[in-house]
Scaffold this active site. Structure first.
Site, PDB file in Angstrom:
ATOM      1  CG  ASP A   1      -1.575   1.249   1.574  1.00  0.00           C
ATOM      2  OD1 ASP A   1      -2.392   1.671   0.755  1.00  0.00           O
ATOM      3  OD2 ASP A   1      -1.291   1.831   2.629  1.00  0.00           O
TER       4      ASP A   1
ATOM      5  CD  GLU B   1      -3.636  -1.809  -1.009  1.00  0.00           C
ATOM      6  OE1 GLU B   1      -3.887  -0.597  -1.073  1.00  0.00           O
ATOM      7  OE2 GLU B   1      -3.976  -2.508  -0.021  1.00  0.00           O
TER       8      GLU B   1
END
Lengths: 234, 234
Positions: free
Chosen positions: A53, A125
């Site tokens: 992320d 992610e």
């Protein structure tokens, strides 16, 4: 599909070769799968997703910071939010066929988790986190240049940046271009005015727009110009 | 203070030497200053701050991801939120004396903006963004290793990670250490029980705690142990 098949797919499709396949396995494994396969020392994706992320956040931020040198912070922030979000990432994960390789427990599989946007986003992610740990930032940049950045040219995020800014950026990618908006006519009534405007690039008209204010008409002209320019490009 | 003085200060204090002082000036300039000095082509810090924010997010994320290999995602996220926030960054900015070098308009100066945590936080981020653009990531890492990471050992973020986890991480930095909690006594009444516990590292008692539950007493023992260990370290 197995992690071995995922490795083969990544090699063939993206020329990505993991040194440590355990990281890749971790990135594609949900907790429910670990629970169903105890005593195998398996890990699930959440920690790597935490890292991925932040990796995506920086790479996207740096890219748009440099690509839009005139865009003020507020618009950069809006654009980043449109790019780095569940909606976008889940679509990228689908486009990359990552859904096929997620390791899920039976219950989650039956509940349809494999197509859940939240999970797809997480896996996108975590894949990036694993790629970053295993192959370093250049490998992530190469992947992102292929999967994320072209969507800017395809207009995926136009809603986050206004059309006039998008048009300017589109036209000036390869050097300076003179962009002008001309008021063609003003009609309607005082309470319901109608403005007609066109937009030109280096004195060639490339779009027209109508609106209840000059600004709105200009936006419409920019939208039309972008639409045509992108159609020509494809 | 001028940008030249800031350059001298950064060189002396942090061994940081900017190739492009304009970036540094941009990072320390608020919009109010630009408005008061028109026609000088000045820029204000907001765009660079946008980038610096993402740089800090990744560097902190990667550091705690690697430093706490057993910490689950939820706690990593809590810890990152405690580290990457206005409260922390404004304190770091003050500690680095960045407040003295911000270029503000008169009105903002009179309104006390120079000591406003929101602005100090912004300037910390924009400084990091400028350092990243000018000197690259290794320079930012060196700076952050000095300014941010030591605060973990100093207990600044203990509230975000529970004390037992912090103690474990503190003791096991340099290799495996056997940590045990022992119940010493259980007293009080059934409705108001009192537990007394100690904690040992490699069989040596390093802390004691009392609480209304065993878990609470263990937390207190860990807090006491951390407190003593950190005092010894300094």
């Amino acid at each position: 599909m197995t992690i071995k098949e995922l490795q083969d797919y990544l090699a063939k499709e993206f020329d990505i070769h993991f040194d440590n396949p355990d990281l890749l396995a971790e990135a594609f494994t949900q907790a429910s799968y670990v629970n169903e396969h105890p005593n195998q020392g398996l890990k699930f994706y959440e920690r790597i997703e935490f890292l991925g992320d932040a990796v995506l956040e920086l790479i996207v931020s740096e890219y748009i910071y440099k690509r839009y040198p005139e865009l003020p912070q507020g618009k950069l922030t809006r654009l980043r939010a449109a790019m780095v979000c569940e909606d976008s990432f889940s679509k990228f994960a689908k486009e990359c066929h990552f859904d096929q390789y997620i390791r899920l427990g039976h219950g989650e599989e039956l509940a349809g988790a494999r197509q859940r946007p939240g999970l797809l986003c997480d896996i996108f992610e975590s894949f990036v986190g694993a790629l970053y740990l295993d192959q370093g930032r250049p490998a992530v940049e190469k992947f992102v240049r292929r999967v994320i950045f072209p969507k800017l040219d395809m207009g995926w995020f136009d809603h986050a940046v206004d059309a006039k800014t998008s048009l300017q950026e589109f036209l000036q990618r390869n050097g300076d271009v003179k962009i002008e908006y001309h008021l063609l006519s003003e009609s309607g009534t005082e309470n319901e005015p109608v403005f007609k405007v066109n937009v030109s690039a280096n004195d060639k008209v490339i779009g027209e727009g109508v609106g209840s204010s000059k600004k709105h008409a200009e936006m419409q002209a920019a939208v039309q110009a972008l639409h045509k320019l992108r159609a020509q490009q494809n």
